[in-house]
Design an enzyme around this catalytic site. Sequence first.
Site, PDB file in Angstrom:
ATOM      1  N   PRO A 172      -9.538  36.724  25.197  1.00  0.00           N
ATOM      2  CA  PRO A 172     -10.847  37.339  25.407  1.00  0.00           C
ATOM      3  C   PRO A 172     -11.228  37.299  26.887  1.00  0.00           C
ATOM      4  O   PRO A 172     -11.025  36.295  27.564  1.00  0.00           O
ATOM      5  CB  PRO A 172     -11.782  36.463  24.572  1.00  0.00           C
ATOM      6  CG  PRO A 172     -10.895  35.827  23.544  1.00  0.00           C
ATOM      7  CD  PRO A 172      -9.582  35.628  24.215  1.00  0.00           C
ATOM      8  N   GLU A 173     -11.785  38.420  27.373  1.00  0.00           N
ATOM      9  CA  GLU A 173     -12.172  38.521  28.777  1.00  0.00           C
ATOM     10  C   GLU A 173     -13.673  38.825  28.857  1.00  0.00           C
ATOM     11  O   GLU A 173     -14.396  38.662  27.874  1.00  0.00           O
ATOM     12  CB  GLU A 173     -11.318  39.598  29.459  1.00  0.00           C
ATOM     13  CG  GLU A 173      -9.812  39.340  29.336  1.00  0.00           C
ATOM     14  CD  GLU A 173      -8.957  40.446  29.939  1.00  0.00           C
ATOM     15  OE1 GLU A 173      -9.373  41.028  30.968  1.00  0.00           O
ATOM     16  OE2 GLU A 173      -7.884  40.743  29.379  1.00  0.00           O
ATOM     17  N   LYS A 212     -15.264  33.855  31.288  1.00  0.00           N
ATOM     18  CA  LYS A 212     -14.701  33.901  29.937  1.00  0.00           C
ATOM     19  C   LYS A 212     -15.255  32.796  29.038  1.00  0.00           C
ATOM     20  O   LYS A 212     -14.737  32.569  27.940  1.00  0.00           O
ATOM     21  CB  LYS A 212     -13.178  33.778  30.002  1.00  0.00           C
ATOM     22  CG  LYS A 212     -12.491  34.870  30.811  1.00  0.00           C
ATOM     23  CD  LYS A 212     -10.989  34.639  30.850  1.00  0.00           C
ATOM     24  CE  LYS A 212     -10.281  35.639  31.739  1.00  0.00           C
ATOM     25  NZ  LYS A 212      -8.818  35.409  31.778  1.00  0.00           N
ATOM     26  N   ARG A 251      -6.331  26.628  19.098  1.00  0.00           N
ATOM     27  CA  ARG A 251      -5.165  25.773  19.355  1.00  0.00           C
ATOM     28  C   ARG A 251      -5.068  25.450  20.845  1.00  0.00           C
ATOM     29  O   ARG A 251      -4.653  24.372  21.230  1.00  0.00           O
ATOM     30  CB  ARG A 251      -3.884  26.474  18.883  1.00  0.00           C
ATOM     31  CG  ARG A 251      -3.834  26.704  17.383  1.00  0.00           C
ATOM     32  CD  ARG A 251      -3.695  25.416  16.626  1.00  0.00           C
ATOM     33  NE  ARG A 251      -3.700  25.606  15.190  1.00  0.00           N
ATOM     34  CZ  ARG A 251      -3.667  24.605  14.302  1.00  0.00           C
ATOM     35  NH1 ARG A 251      -3.644  23.357  14.749  1.00  0.00           N
ATOM     36  NH2 ARG A 251      -3.688  24.853  13.018  1.00  0.00           N
ATOM     37  N   LYS A 311      -4.290  38.172  50.833  1.00  0.00           N
ATOM     38  CA  LYS A 311      -2.925  38.590  50.589  1.00  0.00           C
ATOM     39  C   LYS A 311      -2.586  38.376  49.115  1.00  0.00           C
ATOM     40  O   LYS A 311      -3.196  37.570  48.434  1.00  0.00           O
ATOM     41  CB  LYS A 311      -1.955  37.798  51.472  1.00  0.00           C
ATOM     42  CG  LYS A 311      -2.146  38.045  52.961  1.00  0.00           C
ATOM     43  CD  LYS A 311      -1.135  37.265  53.782  1.00  0.00           C
ATOM     44  CE  LYS A 311      -1.310  37.540  55.272  1.00  0.00           C
ATOM     45  NZ  LYS A 311      -0.313  36.793  56.086  1.00  0.00           N
ATOM     46  N   ARG A 339       3.419  37.638  34.166  1.00  0.00           N
ATOM     47  CA  ARG A 339       2.443  38.339  33.333  1.00  0.00           C
ATOM     48  C   ARG A 339       2.933  39.759  33.082  1.00  0.00           C
ATOM     49  O   ARG A 339       3.429  40.408  33.996  1.00  0.00           O
ATOM     50  CB  ARG A 339       1.074  38.420  34.021  1.00  0.00           C
ATOM     51  CG  ARG A 339       0.358  37.095  34.189  1.00  0.00           C
ATOM     52  CD  ARG A 339      -0.920  37.299  34.992  1.00  0.00           C
ATOM     53  NE  ARG A 339      -1.653  36.077  35.200  1.00  0.00           N
ATOM     54  CZ  ARG A 339      -2.611  35.631  34.402  1.00  0.00           C
ATOM     55  NH1 ARG A 339      -2.959  36.333  33.346  1.00  0.00           N
ATOM     56  NH2 ARG A 339      -3.240  34.500  34.671  1.00  0.00           N
TER      57      ARG A 339
END
Length: 271
Positions: A2-3, A58, A110, A151, A259
């Site tokens: 969830p964001e 979040k 969890r 950067k 990712r």
Amino acid sequence: MPEWPEMENYRSLLSALLLDKEISGVVINREKSVNLEPEVFGQELIGRKIIFVERRAKYLIFHLNNGRRLLLHLMLGGLLYFGNDKDKPKRNTQVEIQFGDQTLYFIGLRLGYLHLLTAKQTEEVLSELGPELLDRRMNEEKFVKLLSGRKGMLKTTLVNQNIVAGIGNCYADEIAFAAELRPDVKLQELDEQDLIRLYKAVRDVLMDAAEHGGYMELPLTADDKLTGGYNDLCKVYDREGESCVRCGHPIVKTELASRKAFYCADCQHGK
């Protein structure tokens, strides 16, 4: 995970469901999901009321009427459901907070957690978070200043909670698409106009996603028609092989800093 839009959707819906209702019972099915002994955790909550639901990045923060806070982070796979035993989903619940005949079920904790903290402890946990890009104190000028001179890749920057708060894998990809930038473009290669376009993309994507209930798979209540509405509106995330809605080329999937990332190699550009 969830964001910002998912947690903002939860905040809005739960604010209409929970406020000023007395907590009548607490069930702890997984001790590691809370920060106190289960019996103590329950004793501290029973008889209390939630008077305000706040979101920070979040996290959800449930303000209790004794000044303490319940700090929730759903992490990967966490979900919420509010209802009764008859209509709740057939999933394991780690924590249950009862409000008479209705219960707030915490599912998939969890990796996530629900901690009972003081106001000061809550502030300490959240102190290292970066600014939120939809905060009223944020603007185009401040955003450009925030990212100028940094950067690193665009996506890894957007998901770094110490730089900006609330964005994760899904919306980083959606924002990059909206800004017509590859998720692996280097920040130091972006000029001011690129950053201005990126700021607009951030606001447009997050606001649209929140308006449509985010991408969560599970409705919050039995009659919730909003939650999850953005899942079918994602342009690139989890759309590998599908045609780009902007140019028709197939969406590709890659990996950036461990990712997964999705983008259109034709209409999203590097520098």
